[in-house]
Design a protein around this motif. Structure first.
Motif, PDB file in Angstrom:
ATOM      1  N   GLY A 171       1.105  18.837   3.127  1.00  0.00           N
ATOM      2  CA  GLY A 171       0.101  17.935   3.681  1.00  0.00           C
ATOM      3  C   GLY A 171       0.250  16.573   3.045  1.00  0.00           C
ATOM      4  O   GLY A 171       0.370  16.472   1.820  1.00  0.00           O
ATOM      5  N   LYS A 172       0.244  15.516   3.856  1.00  0.00           N
ATOM      6  CA  LYS A 172       0.370  14.151   3.340  1.00  0.00           C
ATOM      7  C   LYS A 172      -0.718  13.264   3.932  1.00  0.00           C
ATOM      8  O   LYS A 172      -1.037  13.368   5.114  1.00  0.00           O
ATOM      9  N   VAL A 173      -1.277  12.407   3.097  1.00  0.00           N
ATOM     10  CA  VAL A 173      -2.240  11.397   3.527  1.00  0.00           C
ATOM     11  C   VAL A 173      -1.755  10.047   3.023  1.00  0.00           C
ATOM     12  O   VAL A 173      -1.544   9.869   1.810  1.00  0.00           O
ATOM     13  N   ALA A 174      -1.537   9.108   3.941  1.00  0.00           N
ATOM     14  CA  ALA A 174      -1.041   7.764   3.609  1.00  0.00           C
ATOM     15  C   ALA A 174       0.247   7.841   2.794  1.00  0.00           C
ATOM     16  O   ALA A 174       0.455   7.066   1.854  1.00  0.00           O
ATOM     17  N   GLY A 175       1.107   8.807   3.158  1.00  0.00           N
ATOM     18  CA  GLY A 175       2.393   8.953   2.496  1.00  0.00           C
ATOM     19  C   GLY A 175       2.336   9.685   1.175  1.00  0.00           C
ATOM     20  O   GLY A 175       3.372   9.891   0.532  1.00  0.00           O
ATOM     21  N   ILE A 176       1.168  10.116   0.738  1.00  0.00           N
ATOM     22  CA  ILE A 176       1.000  10.779  -0.555  1.00  0.00           C
ATOM     23  C   ILE A 176       0.999  12.285  -0.351  1.00  0.00           C
ATOM     24  O   ILE A 176       0.207  12.811   0.436  1.00  0.00           O
ATOM     25  N   ASP A 177       1.886  12.988  -1.048  1.00  0.00           N
ATOM     26  CA  ASP A 177       1.979  14.442  -0.960  1.00  0.00           C
ATOM     27  C   ASP A 177       0.828  15.068  -1.730  1.00  0.00           C
ATOM     28  O   ASP A 177       0.690  14.872  -2.934  1.00  0.00           O
ATOM     29  N   LEU A 178       0.011  15.825  -1.014  1.00  0.00           N
ATOM     30  CA  LEU A 178      -1.186  16.406  -1.624  1.00  0.00           C
ATOM     31  C   LEU A 178      -0.861  17.453  -2.686  1.00  0.00           C
ATOM     32  O   LEU A 178      -1.693  17.757  -3.538  1.00  0.00           O
TER      33      LEU A 178
END
Length: 578
Positions: free
Chosen positions: A385-392
């Motif tokens: 899962g990624k949000v704004a390119g950040i790997d959760l």
């Protein structure tokens, strides 16, 4: 001629005589053999009226007669003759299905053979026979409501009182619940169904429409709908990129009382008969204004004087976000297992900048589990899962600073005041000092919370709880917003206000992931992912999903039709494979 099962005469009720009455001069009759809808927004007085009918409250003024007995003088005989399914606290979640039934049988003095026959009948009626040992707290939303209904029917009542029984229930379970209640009414039982869902009001034989403690309408739903005949139209042929801007502008037009998104179209309630021309509304070239049949919700908004307009103070405080063309939210093969149970399996989707993506599915389909994984609150068993390119997986706290999360439940601290909740959540999101104080005051102003700043969050009316929940999620101006059933149980006027904020935020480039059981609300989504038993079974725009299930028998299906057809088709396919 049907008899009056409940009679209400000049009923006024105060909880505190220094305040306005909760109910003000109500006259009404509930008749046997019919479903009477008790309809109105949050705080209208629906639950108060129902509790007075059940003799759980004594009226301040006026008279209520239930099953021929005065509620003020004869509460005992009334309680023997009614079934009451309260909005909350009706079930004991630490007890199993059968233990809840036994408890209610004890309370209603149903013993011996009569008890066994009642259990057998109700378990078959609700299709809960295979779940008798399951704890009530572990049932899906729809199954909980079925169990609540069964408990209310332990002793067959003359009057059945259902207080918002379909809140938080998916469309399939709602239809099943309605089918079950319809079967009961055939047996000459009087049913009172309290609801804030106006599509449900249309299914009732009669409706009592309440607002701020006053009875605005009593009669057949179609009679109210007639007041807006000829004044409802759809705007079709709009380019997708101007749909929300056009709606916001039209909501402030002097000839428009109300409007919502309906997939690729806009639905408008006009102030006058709909001979209004496209030019008068200043619609884009190629747009058409097509008259359509009105519904109960149109009439409800009309009787209130229209909707809240199209302005969002929240969105106006946002700067526009740049779009680099890359997906902002990405799920790749998300899977979550709890022991031997797979809650989510191989779920993938992506959401662009300034897009609303709806995650729909029945209760227990895996929506909230997917949400928690995408927020970094739950670690996936497999997938990314990624949000704004950040790997959760590696930087969940960093990603959480970029998003706002409004949870389905428990997103507020009920024992803290409104201001204390705002201070707590702003601190969680890293706001301090003058910046924090400014953000808190802005949220109080935007969401009109000034009158409630010292009130405990747990004691707020539902609409204001939802306002406060959204305010807490927006304190740090996130560019990604996750909303898990944000308007469950909220009235249409508050929902419109809520979606004004969402539409305005999207125009500024905020990316939104939302779950909802309101199919008219799902029409606002740019795309929808439909999941069932943890797996994605369909994806597309609302119009694309409708077209997938269109047939000669139903050439113009609703989104609810599409939802139910696609889920049932997947269920059949799984059964054949099994």
């Amino acid at each position: 001629m049907t008899s009056a099962a409940v009679s209400v005469v000049q009923l006024t009720h105060f909880f505190d005589h220094s305040e306005l009455p909760a109910l003000d001069g109500i006259d009404a009759e509930i008749r046997a053999g019919r479903i009477t809808g008790l309809v109105g927004p949050d705080g209208a007085g629906k639950t108060t009226l129902m509790r007075l009918m059940a003799s759980l409250l004594v009226p301040s003024q006026g008279k209520v007669t239930t099953c021929g007995f005065d509620t003020r003088c004869d509460p005992g005989p009334i309680r023997e003759r009614i079934g009451y399914m309260p909005q909350r606290f009706g079930l004991y979640e630490d007890l199993s299905v059968i233990e809840n039934l036994r408890l209610y049988a004890d309370l209603r003095a149903v013993f011996g053979r009569q008890r066994e026959e009642a259990f057998e009948r109700l378990l078959a009626f609700t299709d809960l026979k295979n779940f008798t040992s399951r704890l009530a707290g572990r049932l899906s939303g729809g199954m909980k409501q079925k169990l609540g209904l069964a408990c209310a029917l332990i002793r067959r009542p003359q009057v059945l009182l259902l207080d918002e029984p379909s809140v938080g229930v998916d469309p399939i379970s709602r239809r099943e619940l309605w089918r079950m209640v319809r079967e009961l009414v055939d047996e000459e039982m009087a049913v009172v169904w309290s609801t804030a869902y106006l599509d449900e009001a249309e299914q009732c034989d009669e409706a009592l429409l309440l607002n701020s403690g006053k009875l605005l309408f009593s009669g057949a739903p179609g009679a109210l709908t007639q007041r807006v005949s000829g004044r409802v139209a759809q705007v079709r042929g709009l380019p997708e990129n101007v749909k929300r801007l056009t709606l916001a502008r039209l909501l402030n037009h002097p000839r428009v009382l109300d409007g919502i998104v309906q997939g690729a179209a806009l639905r408008l309630l006009l102030r006058d008969v709909s001979d209004v021309e496209v030019a008068q509304l200043d619609l884009p070239d190629g747009a058409e204004l097509i008259p359509v049949s009105p519904n109960f919700e149109d009439a409800f908004m009309d009787i209130l004087g229209g909707g809240p307009g199209g302005k969002s103070e929240l969105a106006e405080r946002y700067d526009s976000l740049a779009d680099d063309g890359k997906p902002v939210v990405v799920a790749q093969g998300l899977t979550k297992r709890f022991g031997g149970f797979t809650a989510v399996h191989d779920n993938s989707f992506s959401i662009r900048r300034g897009e609303i993506f709806g995650l729909l599915g029945p209760n227990g389909a895996g929506k909230s589990t997917t949400f928690k994984m995408m927020c970094g609150l739950l670690k996936p068993t497999e997938g990314i899962g990624k949000v704004a390119g950040i790997d959760l997986r590696h930087a969940a706290s960093k990603a959480r600073n970029r998003l706002g999360y409004m949870a389905q439940k428990f997103s507020l601290y009920g024992d803290l005041s409104v201001r204390e909740n705002l201070r707590f959540f702003s601190g969680v999101y890293g706001l301090r000092g003058a910046e924090q104080r400014k953000a808190i005051e802005q949220m109080i102003e935007v969401f009109e919370l000034g009158a409630y700043v010292t009130a405990r969050a747990g004691e707020l009316p539902l609409g204001f709880k939802q306002r406060l929940s959204l305010a807490c999620a927006m304190m740090h101006k996130p560019d990604v917003l996750f909303l898990d059933e944000p308007t469950s149980g909220v009235d249409p006027e508050t929902r419109r206000e809520f979606w004004n904020h969402i539409n305005g935020l999207v125009q500024k480039g905020v990316t939104i992931l939302v779950t909802t059981h309101f199919m008219d609300e799902a029409e606002y989504c740019d795309r929808i992912g439909l999941i069932y038993s943890g797996e994605k079974i369909a994806e597309g725009t609302p119009e694309e999903l409708k077209q997938r299930v269109a047939s000669d028998e139903n050439p113009d299906p609703t989104l609810e039709d599409a939802f139910i057809s696609l889920v049932r088709a997947s269920h059949v396919e799984r059964s054949l494979v099994a």
